[in-house]
Design an enzyme around this catalytic site. Structure first.
Site, PDB file in Angstrom:
ATOM      1  N   SER A 115       0.796  -1.222   0.000  1.00 29.77           N
ATOM      2  CA  SER A 115       0.000   0.000   0.000  1.00 29.77           C
ATOM      3  C   SER A 115       0.825   1.267   0.000  1.00 29.77           C
ATOM      4  O   SER A 115       1.952   1.295   0.492  1.00 29.77           O
ATOM      5  CB  SER A 115      -0.881   0.033   1.258  1.00 29.77           C
ATOM      6  N   LEU A 126      -6.346   7.925   2.622  1.00 33.30           N
ATOM      7  CA  LEU A 126      -6.628   6.985   1.548  1.00 33.30           C
ATOM      8  C   LEU A 126      -5.450   6.047   1.390  1.00 33.30           C
ATOM      9  O   LEU A 126      -4.292   6.473   1.383  1.00 33.30           O
ATOM     10  CB  LEU A 126      -6.870   7.723   0.226  1.00 33.30           C
ATOM     11  N   GLU A 127      -5.749   4.784   1.276  1.00 30.84           N
ATOM     12  CA  GLU A 127      -4.753   3.739   1.065  1.00 30.84           C
ATOM     13  C   GLU A 127      -5.035   3.140  -0.308  1.00 30.84           C
ATOM     14  O   GLU A 127      -6.154   2.724  -0.587  1.00 30.84           O
ATOM     15  CB  GLU A 127      -4.898   2.689   2.158  1.00 30.84           C
ATOM     16  N   ILE A 128      -4.042   3.139  -1.172  1.00 30.29           N
ATOM     17  CA  ILE A 128      -4.159   2.508  -2.485  1.00 30.29           C
ATOM     18  C   ILE A 128      -3.265   1.281  -2.447  1.00 30.29           C
ATOM     19  O   ILE A 128      -2.081   1.377  -2.109  1.00 30.29           O
ATOM     20  CB  ILE A 128      -3.756   3.455  -3.626  1.00 30.29           C
TER      21      ILE A 128
END
Length: 134
Positions: A115, A126-128
């Site tokens: 992440s 926000l974590e992608i």
């Protein structure tokens, strides 16, 4: 025991500015902004991606029922992506958005993920993530 629920239909974000939120999630995250009119006749905004939906509530003008203490910047959301994180980092740099942490190994709902972390206009975390083999 069998789970009593099987999916998450949508979430609601309380935001400081619908316009700024729509621009960020459309231009940076690649979501589709959609105005909709529920049965009560109100005009509302949502962000859609895949089969998921984020409804938006303007802070101070939330729709009922609502969270007990709705507040912009109180969410922590993780999004899965097939796009390599290195491409995401370049894309975020192009939009002048800082990566706060990562890439780092984490554990997602269905297993290992890698992440990066950033913030939206309200300060939501926000974590992608990419699914990981390890």
């Amino acid at each position: 025991m069998q789970p009593l629920v099987f999916a998450l239909d949508h979430i609601v974000l309380t935001v400081g500015s619908i316009d700024a939120t729509v621009i960020f999630y459309r231009d940076v995250m690649g979501m589709t902004a959609q105005q909709f009119t529920p049965a009560d006749g109100s005009a509302r905004w949502a962000l859609t991606f895949g089969s998921q939906k984020i409804n938006l509530h303007q802070a101070g003008a939330e729709f009922e029922p609502k969270a007990a203490q709705p507040a912009p910047g109180s969410a922590d959301l993780c999004f899965l992506s097939d796009i390599p994180l290195s491409d995401w980092i370049a894309h975020l740099r192009d939009h002048s958005i800082a990566v706060e942490e990562g890439p780092v190994a984490r554990t997602g709902a269905t297993g290992p993920i890698v992440s990066i972390y950033l913030r939206d206009p309200d300060g939501n975390l926000l974590e992608i993530s990419n699914k990981s083999e390890s």
